[in-house]
Scaffold this motif. Structure first.
Motif, PDB file in Angstrom:
ATOM      1  N   LEU A  88       0.820  -1.208   0.000  1.00  0.00           N
ATOM      2  CA  LEU A  88       0.000   0.000   0.000  1.00  0.00           C
ATOM      3  C   LEU A  88       0.855   1.258   0.000  1.00  0.00           C
ATOM      4  CD1 LEU A  88      -2.597   1.687   0.525  1.00  0.00           C
ATOM      5  CD2 LEU A  88      -2.369   1.083   2.942  1.00  0.00           C
ATOM      6  N   TYR A  89       2.046   1.190   0.603  1.00  0.00           N
ATOM      7  CA  TYR A  89       2.872   2.377   0.797  1.00  0.00           C
ATOM      8  C   TYR A  89       3.819   2.652  -0.369  1.00  0.00           C
ATOM      9  CZ  TYR A  89       1.220   1.013   5.390  1.00  0.00           C
ATOM     10  OH  TYR A  89       0.425   0.616   6.435  1.00  0.00           O
ATOM     11  N   ALA A  90       3.823   1.789  -1.380  1.00  0.00           N
ATOM     12  CA  ALA A  90       4.695   1.991  -2.532  1.00  0.00           C
ATOM     13  C   ALA A  90       4.168   3.139  -3.392  1.00  0.00           C
ATOM     14  CB  ALA A  90       4.782   0.714  -3.357  1.00  0.00           C
ATOM     15  N   GLU A  96       3.792   3.354  -6.606  1.00  0.00           N
ATOM     16  CA  GLU A  96       2.830   2.962  -7.634  1.00  0.00           C
ATOM     17  C   GLU A  96       1.428   2.767  -7.052  1.00  0.00           C
ATOM     18  OE1 GLU A  96       5.665   1.404  -6.917  1.00  0.00           O
ATOM     19  OE2 GLU A  96       5.482  -0.789  -6.951  1.00  0.00           O
ATOM     20  N   ALA A  97       1.346   2.312  -5.800  1.00  0.00           N
ATOM     21  CA  ALA A  97       0.038   2.167  -5.157  1.00  0.00           C
ATOM     22  C   ALA A  97      -0.583   3.536  -4.900  1.00  0.00           C
ATOM     23  CB  ALA A  97       0.177   1.389  -3.855  1.00  0.00           C
ATOM     24  N   GLU A  98       0.243   4.485  -4.488  1.00  0.00           N
ATOM     25  CA  GLU A  98      -0.251   5.846  -4.260  1.00  0.00           C
ATOM     26  C   GLU A  98      -0.852   6.421  -5.541  1.00  0.00           C
ATOM     27  OE1 GLU A  98       1.696  10.225  -3.422  1.00  0.00           O
ATOM     28  OE2 GLU A  98       2.605   8.485  -2.441  1.00  0.00           O
ATOM     29  N   GLN A  99      -0.173   6.233  -6.672  1.00  0.00           N
ATOM     30  CA  GLN A  99      -0.690   6.726  -7.944  1.00  0.00           C
ATOM     31  C   GLN A  99      -2.000   6.043  -8.318  1.00  0.00           C
ATOM     32  OE1 GLN A  99       0.590   9.350  -9.639  1.00  0.00           O
ATOM     33  NE2 GLN A  99       1.935   9.497  -7.862  1.00  0.00           N
ATOM     34  N   PHE A 100      -2.095   4.754  -8.027  1.00  0.00           N
ATOM     35  CA  PHE A 100      -3.325   3.997  -8.246  1.00  0.00           C
ATOM     36  C   PHE A 100      -4.479   4.630  -7.481  1.00  0.00           C
ATOM     37  CE2 PHE A 100      -4.342  -0.584  -9.460  1.00  0.00           C
ATOM     38  CZ  PHE A 100      -3.687  -0.519 -10.678  1.00  0.00           C
ATOM     39  N   LEU A 101      -4.246   4.891  -6.201  1.00  0.00           N
ATOM     40  CA  LEU A 101      -5.298   5.371  -5.306  1.00  0.00           C
ATOM     41  C   LEU A 101      -5.760   6.778  -5.655  1.00  0.00           C
ATOM     42  CD1 LEU A 101      -3.760   4.027  -1.994  1.00  0.00           C
ATOM     43  CD2 LEU A 101      -5.943   3.306  -2.944  1.00  0.00           C
ATOM     44  N   VAL A 102      -4.826   7.640  -6.020  1.00  0.00           N
ATOM     45  CA  VAL A 102      -5.163   9.040  -6.297  1.00  0.00           C
ATOM     46  C   VAL A 102      -6.177   9.155  -7.429  1.00  0.00           C
ATOM     47  CG1 VAL A 102      -4.204  11.209  -7.177  1.00  0.00           C
ATOM     48  CG2 VAL A 102      -3.005   9.962  -5.380  1.00  0.00           C
ATOM     49  N   GLY A 103      -6.149   8.221  -8.371  1.00  0.00           N
ATOM     50  CA  GLY A 103      -7.064   8.288  -9.504  1.00  0.00           C
ATOM     51  C   GLY A 103      -8.452   7.749  -9.230  1.00  0.00           C
ATOM     52  N   ALA A 104      -8.692   7.205  -8.041  1.00  0.00           N
ATOM     53  CA  ALA A 104      -9.989   6.592  -7.737  1.00  0.00           C
ATOM     54  C   ALA A 104     -11.002   7.635  -7.281  1.00  0.00           C
ATOM     55  CB  ALA A 104      -9.823   5.527  -6.661  1.00  0.00           C
ATOM     56  N   ASP A 105     -12.282   7.356  -7.542  1.00  0.00           N
ATOM     57  CA  ASP A 105     -13.360   8.216  -7.047  1.00  0.00           C
ATOM     58  C   ASP A 105     -13.673   7.925  -5.585  1.00  0.00           C
ATOM     59  OD1 ASP A 105     -13.856   9.460  -9.582  1.00  0.00           O
ATOM     60  OD2 ASP A 105     -14.904   7.642 -10.213  1.00  0.00           O
ATOM     61  N   ILE A 106     -13.576   6.662  -5.196  1.00  0.00           N
ATOM     62  CA  ILE A 106     -13.845   6.232  -3.824  1.00  0.00           C
ATOM     63  C   ILE A 106     -12.812   5.172  -3.455  1.00  0.00           C
ATOM     64  CG2 ILE A 106     -15.475   5.027  -2.303  1.00  0.00           C
ATOM     65  CD1 ILE A 106     -17.755   6.257  -3.855  1.00  0.00           C
ATOM     66  N   VAL A 107     -12.302   5.233  -2.233  1.00  0.00           N
ATOM     67  CA  VAL A 107     -11.384   4.211  -1.725  1.00  0.00           C
ATOM     68  C   VAL A 107     -12.142   3.329  -0.744  1.00  0.00           C
ATOM     69  CG1 VAL A 107      -9.365   3.788  -0.270  1.00  0.00           C
ATOM     70  CG2 VAL A 107      -9.261   5.522  -2.067  1.00  0.00           C
ATOM     71  N   VAL A 108     -12.063   2.021  -0.968  1.00  0.00           N
ATOM     72  CA  VAL A 108     -12.678   1.022  -0.100  1.00  0.00           C
ATOM     73  C   VAL A 108     -11.563   0.153   0.458  1.00  0.00           C
ATOM     74  CG1 VAL A 108     -14.141  -1.030  -0.062  1.00  0.00           C
ATOM     75  CG2 VAL A 108     -14.900   1.013  -1.282  1.00  0.00           C
ATOM     76  N   ALA A 109     -11.584  -0.091   1.762  1.00  0.00           N
ATOM     77  CA  ALA A 109     -10.500  -0.850   2.387  1.00  0.00           C
ATOM     78  C   ALA A 109     -11.042  -2.025   3.184  1.00  0.00           C
ATOM     79  CB  ALA A 109      -9.662   0.052   3.292  1.00  0.00           C
ATOM     80  N   GLY A 110     -10.351  -3.151   3.037  1.00  0.00           N
ATOM     81  CA  GLY A 110     -10.590  -4.327   3.862  1.00  0.00           C
ATOM     82  C   GLY A 110      -9.261  -4.774   4.429  1.00  0.00           C
ATOM     83  N   VAL A 111      -8.610  -3.884   5.176  1.00  0.00           N
ATOM     84  CA  VAL A 111      -7.264  -4.140   5.696  1.00  0.00           C
ATOM     85  C   VAL A 111      -7.351  -4.627   7.139  1.00  0.00           C
ATOM     86  CG1 VAL A 111      -6.158  -2.503   4.147  1.00  0.00           C
ATOM     87  CG2 VAL A 111      -7.020  -1.704   6.345  1.00  0.00           C
ATOM     88  N   ASP A 112      -6.237  -5.163   7.637  1.00  0.00           N
ATOM     89  CA  ASP A 112      -6.248  -5.761   8.973  1.00  0.00           C
ATOM     90  C   ASP A 112      -5.313  -5.052   9.947  1.00  0.00           C
ATOM     91  OD1 ASP A 112      -3.817  -6.465   7.944  1.00  0.00           O
ATOM     92  OD2 ASP A 112      -4.090  -8.633   8.126  1.00  0.00           O
TER      93      ASP A 112
END
Length: 503
Positions: A292-294, A296-312
C-alpha cells in the motif's frame, strides 16, 4: 489529457447560493483558489472545504447584466495579489447562467476566458518570476466554471496550448451524498443494463449510470476484500483497482471468495481480478501486486473516485485517512473481529466512512476507530522509536494470526456495500460508523442525522492537509521505510539515520 475536478460540498453549496439565488436578475462572478495535480494523462483539480472563496458585492462590478459581468480592475487586482501570495496553483473563475436549466459555455464566455488567460500568461506569471518576494513562482492553472440551475460545465483554459480549452470529464461534489453534476462517457459496466433490471425499482437510471462511471480502489484483497470486490461489481461499479501484495495460502481458503487449491501461491489481487473479469467481462479491472505504501500504489489510489478498504491493521488505515484527505477522496472501511471468550466466541463487524470536508477524520473523531498511540508509534522516526524502546515505553509483541470465518466477512462486506450504495443513491443520511456484535445482538449505526460530527477546526489532517495533493509528501510507516532503504542499499546502519529518514 483528461480533466477531473473534486470539490467539497460546503464550497459548492456556497457557490450555488451566491450564483443561483431565487429572484436574481443579473449574472455574478466569483473566484476560488484551488490546487491542481498533474498526473499521467490527467489533471486533477482539488477544492477542499477550507478553500478560499471570493464572493463580491454588487458595487464591486463595473458591469453586471443578465448575460455579462465584469469586475472593477482594482477589485480584480486585489484578488490576484492575494492569490499570488498564496501557495495555490489553480485559479477558478465562476460565473452563472442563472436563466438556464442546463448549460454550456457561450461564445461570450470563450472570448472572456481567452482574454483573462492571456493576461495570466503574459503579465501575471512573468510578474511572479521577476518578483519572487510576492509569492512562490509556479505554473498557474486557469479553470473556468459556469453554473446553471441543474448543471455545471467546467474547463481549463490555456492560450499557450494548441488545445485552448480542456473540458472536464469528471466533476465530483464530495459531500454527504456523492454527486456528479457533469457526467462523462458511460462506464463499461452499463452495456449490460439487463443485468441490473432487478435493481431499477430502488436504483434510478441516473444513479446506475453514476455507478457505471465510478472508479473504486479496493485496498486489501483478502477474505473481506474478495467479497467486497464481487459485491461492488454486482451492484454495477464500472471500474475497480485492486491493491494487495500478498499471495493466496491454504489457510485463506476458508474465507477467500472464489479461491481454489490451484490458486495457492498466486497474488491475491491478480486472482481476484481474473475472477471478476470472468464473471463480468464489461468490468474495467486492474490489479497491482504491491505494498500500500509503494509509490505505484499511491498513484493507483489518487485516480480513484472512492477508496474502499478491507485491511487488517491500523497503520494502513492511518495512511489511507491522510491520502484521502489530501486528494479529496471518500474513504469507506470495513473490518471484523473475532474474540475467544471463556463461555463462547463473539463475532464483531465494523464499518466507518470518512468524507473529506464533511465528516471528522480518524485523527479528530470522538469515536475510537483505531489504536491511536500504537499506530502513531509505527510512524515515528527511527531515532525516536529506538529511544522509546530503550526507555521501556515500547515492547515487541509477536504477531499472532487472528481467527477469522467466512460468515463474519460476509456481514462486514454487506454493511459497507449497502452504505456505499446509500452514499450514491441518498436513500437516508449516510452512516459514519456501524458496530455489530453477534453475541450481544448490538447493532449501532451512527448516521449524520444522529451524530453530525464535522471536521474539527484544529485538526492538522482536516485543516492543513485537506486538498493539498502533491504539495505535501505522504508519511510511511517506519518498517516500510527501512525495508525500502535495505532494498536499495543492501544493508543500513539504523543508528546513522537522521530523525526524518524514515518518512
Amino acid at each position: 489529457m483528461k480533466l477531473s475536478i473534486r470539490i467539497a460540498a460546503p464550497v459548492m453549496e456556497r457557490l450555488r447560493r451566491y450564483h443561483l439565488a431565487a429572484g436574481k436578475h443579473a449574472e455574478a462572478l466569483s473566484y476560488v483558489w484551488a490546487r491542481a495535480v498533474e498526473r499521467k494523462g490527467e489533471i486533477l483539480v482539488l477544492v477542499p472545504h477550507n478553500a478560499p472563496l471570493k464572493l463580491f458585492a454588487p458595487d464591486c462590478f463595473v458591469r453586471q447584466t443578465a448575460g455579462n459581468v465584469q469586475l472593477c480592475p482594482d477589485v480584480l487586482n486585489g484578488m490576484l495579489i492575494g492569490f499570488a501570495a498564496s501557495d495555490f496553483n489553480c485559479l477558478i473563475n465562476v460565473h452563472d447562467h442563472w436563466f438556464d436549466e442546463t448549460t454550456t459555455f457561450s461564445s461570450t464566455d470563450d472570448r472572456d476566458d481567452l482574454v483573462f488567460d492571456r493576461y495570466l500568461r503574459r503579465s501575471f506569471e512573468p510578474m511572479l518570476l521577476q518578483h519572487p518576494h510576492i509569492g512562490p513562482v509556479r505554473r498557474i492553472h486557469n479553470l473556468s466554471l459556469v453554473l446553471a440551475q441543474k448543471g455545471v460545465e467546467a474547463r481549463l483554459v490555456n492560450t499557450r496550448s494548441k488545445r485552448r480549452f480542456l473540458k472536464a470529464t469528471k466533476f465530483s461534489v464530495i459531500g454527504e451524498q456523492f454527486e456528479r453534476p457533469v457526467i462523462g462517457i458511460r462506464g463499461n459496466a452499463s452495456v449490460a443494463d439487463d443485468m441490473f433490471t432487478r435493481q431499477k425499482d430502488f436504483i434510478t437510471p441516473d444513479k446506475q449510470d453514476m455507478l457505471a462511471n465510478l472508479s473504486v480502489a479496493l485496498v486489501g484483497c483478502g477474505g473481506l476484500g474478495s467479497i467486497l470486490a464481487e459485491s461492488l461489481a454486482r451492484c454495477g461499479v464500472g471500474s475497480m483497482l485492486l491493491i494487495d501484495d500478498d499471495e493466496l495460502s491454504l489457510s485463506n481458503l476458508n474465507r477467500w471468495q472464489g479461491g481454489c487449491h490451484k490458486d495457492i501461491g498466486q497474488p491475491k489481487s491478480k486472482i481476484l481480478a481474473a475472477n471478476l473479469k470472468r464473471m463480468f467481462p464489461a468490468l474495467c479491472v486492474s490489479a497491482l501486486v504491491s505494498s500500500l505504501y509503494a509509490t505505484e500504489a499511491e498513484q493507483f489510489l489518487v485516480g480513484a473516485d472512492i477508496v474502499v478498504a478491507g485491511v487488517d491493521n491500523d497503520e494502513a488505515r492511518y495512511f489511507l485517512n491522510r491520502l484521502c484527505l489530501q486528494y479529496q477522496i471518500p474513504y469507506f472501511d470495513a473490518g471484523v473481529d473475532v474474540t475467544i471468550e471463556p463461555d463462547s466466541p463473539d463475532f464483531r463487524a465494523r464499518f466507518f466512512a470518512i468524507v473529506p470536508g464533511v465528516t471528522a477524520c480518524l485523527e479528530c473523531t470522538q469515536i475510537e476507530l483505531y489504536q491511536r498511540q500504537k499506530t502513531l508509534d509505527a510512524y515515528q522516526d527511527v531515532v525516536t522509536a529506538e529511544a522509546r524502546r530503550n526507555a521501556g515505553y515500547v515492547t515487541e509483541q509477536p504477531e499472532i494470526s487472528a481467527p477469522n470465518v467466512y460468515a463474519i466477512n460476509q456481514r462486514s462486506a454487506s454493511l459497507l456495500g449497502m452504505e456505499l450504495l446509500n452514499y450514491i443513491c441518498g436513500w437516508q443520511p449516510m452512516a459514519t460508523s456501524i458496530l455489530e456484535s453477534w453475541k450481544s445482538g448490538i447493532h449501532e449505526r451512527l448516521s449524520r442525522k444522529v451524530f453530525p460530527e464535522p471536521p474539527h477546526p484544529s485538526c492538522p489532517i482536516c485543516g492543513y492537509y485537506a486538498g493539498v495533493g502533491d504539495a505535501e509528501k505522504l508519511p510511511r510507516p517506519r518498517a516500510f521505510a527501512l525495508a525500502a532503504l535495505q532494498h536499495l542499499d543492501g544493508c543500513i546502519d539504523v543508528g546513522s539515520l537522521s530523525a526524518n529518514a524514515s518518512l
